[in-house]
Design a protein around this motif. Sequence first.
Motif, short mmCIF file in Angstrom:
data_model
loop_
_atom_site.label_atom_id
_atom_site.label_comp_id
_atom_site.label_asym_id
_atom_site.label_seq_id
_atom_site.Cartn_x
_atom_site.Cartn_y
_atom_site.Cartn_z
N ALA A 107 33.72 1.95 54.85
CA ALA A 107 34.87 1.44 55.60
C ALA A 107 36.12 2.22 55.23
O ALA A 107 36.28 2.67 54.08
CB ALA A 107 35.06 -0.04 55.32
N LYS A 108 37.03 2.38 56.18
CA LYS A 108 38.26 3.14 55.93
C LYS A 108 39.09 2.54 54.81
O LYS A 108 39.77 3.26 54.09
CB LYS A 108 39.08 3.25 57.21
N GLN A 109 39.06 1.25 54.66
CA GLN A 109 39.80 0.58 53.58
C GLN A 109 38.83 -0.02 52.55
O GLN A 109 39.09 -1.07 51.97
CB GLN A 109 40.68 -0.53 54.17
N GLY A 132 38.09 0.86 43.38
CA GLY A 132 37.39 0.49 42.15
C GLY A 132 37.14 -0.99 42.05
O GLY A 132 37.02 -1.54 40.95
N ASN A 133 37.05 -1.67 43.20
CA ASN A 133 36.89 -3.12 43.22
C ASN A 133 35.50 -3.59 43.63
O ASN A 133 35.31 -4.79 43.79
CB ASN A 133 37.90 -3.74 44.20
N GLU A 151 36.72 11.04 49.82
CA GLU A 151 35.81 11.99 50.44
C GLU A 151 34.37 11.49 50.39
O GLU A 151 33.64 11.54 51.38
CB GLU A 151 35.93 13.37 49.77
N HIS A 152 33.95 11.01 49.23
CA HIS A 152 32.60 10.47 49.09
C HIS A 152 32.43 9.26 50.01
O HIS A 152 31.40 9.11 50.68
CB HIS A 152 32.31 10.08 47.64
N ASN A 153 33.43 8.39 50.06
CA ASN A 153 33.37 7.21 50.92
C ASN A 153 33.20 7.62 52.38
O ASN A 153 32.41 7.02 53.11
CB ASN A 153 34.64 6.37 50.74
N ARG A 154 33.90 8.65 52.81
CA ARG A 154 33.79 9.13 54.19
C ARG A 154 32.38 9.66 54.46
O ARG A 154 31.76 9.36 55.48
CB ARG A 154 34.83 10.22 54.46
N ARG A 155 31.85 10.45 53.49
CA ARG A 155 30.51 11.03 53.66
C ARG A 155 29.42 9.98 53.79
O ARG A 155 28.45 10.18 54.51
CB ARG A 155 30.17 11.96 52.49
N VAL A 156 29.56 8.86 53.09
CA VAL A 156 28.52 7.84 53.14
C VAL A 156 28.77 6.81 54.23
O VAL A 156 28.02 5.84 54.36
CB VAL A 156 28.33 7.13 51.77
#
Length: 182
Positions: free
Chosen positions: A43-45, A51-52, A35-40
């Motif tokens: 990339a989809k993957q 955690g990399n 969710e946080h990744n989508r908001r900012v």
Amino acid sequence: MSYRDNMSAGALSAWDRLTAQYGDLRVNSAYRDPEHNRRVGGAKQSQHMHGNAFDVDVSGMPQDARLALINDARAAGFSGIGVYDNALHFDVGPERAWGADYTRNSLPDWAASAFGGPAPTGGALQGNAMVDTGAMQPEPGQNALAQMQQQRMMQDRLQQNSRIDPRAFMASTGRAPKLSFT
């Protein structure tokens, strides 16, 4: 919550090797839930969701110090490198490099030498060693052992030749780098 929470063992291992040399680096982003990744706008993957990945603030850091940091990050075990105006992305995913538009074509010229591209001109790296990693790539058809040996030799050369100039680091960060003698 610490930026180290939810990070993979491989990412933390590479990070610890890098920060053993540089001291604390300012982390803009590390693990992101989907969710946080989508908001900012990640990339989809994104490697952040696994955690990399770490994004490091390099605002105010000169290009030669950024190049040294990229080389040292690669020697520490990071294989995915993103180069932006004020940040560098380091991850332990597949080997690749990109610039502002997330493609290799947008990799700044000054950073290309870290990935086998042409070296910058005009003395941009005065006082810092450069390694042309392109000359160290395994030849097609080499067996796996020869490829591993050549990759190890490249990593060793990067480790030996890509040390940051402590004066440039202090000028860009306001603090002294951690130095180690091996």
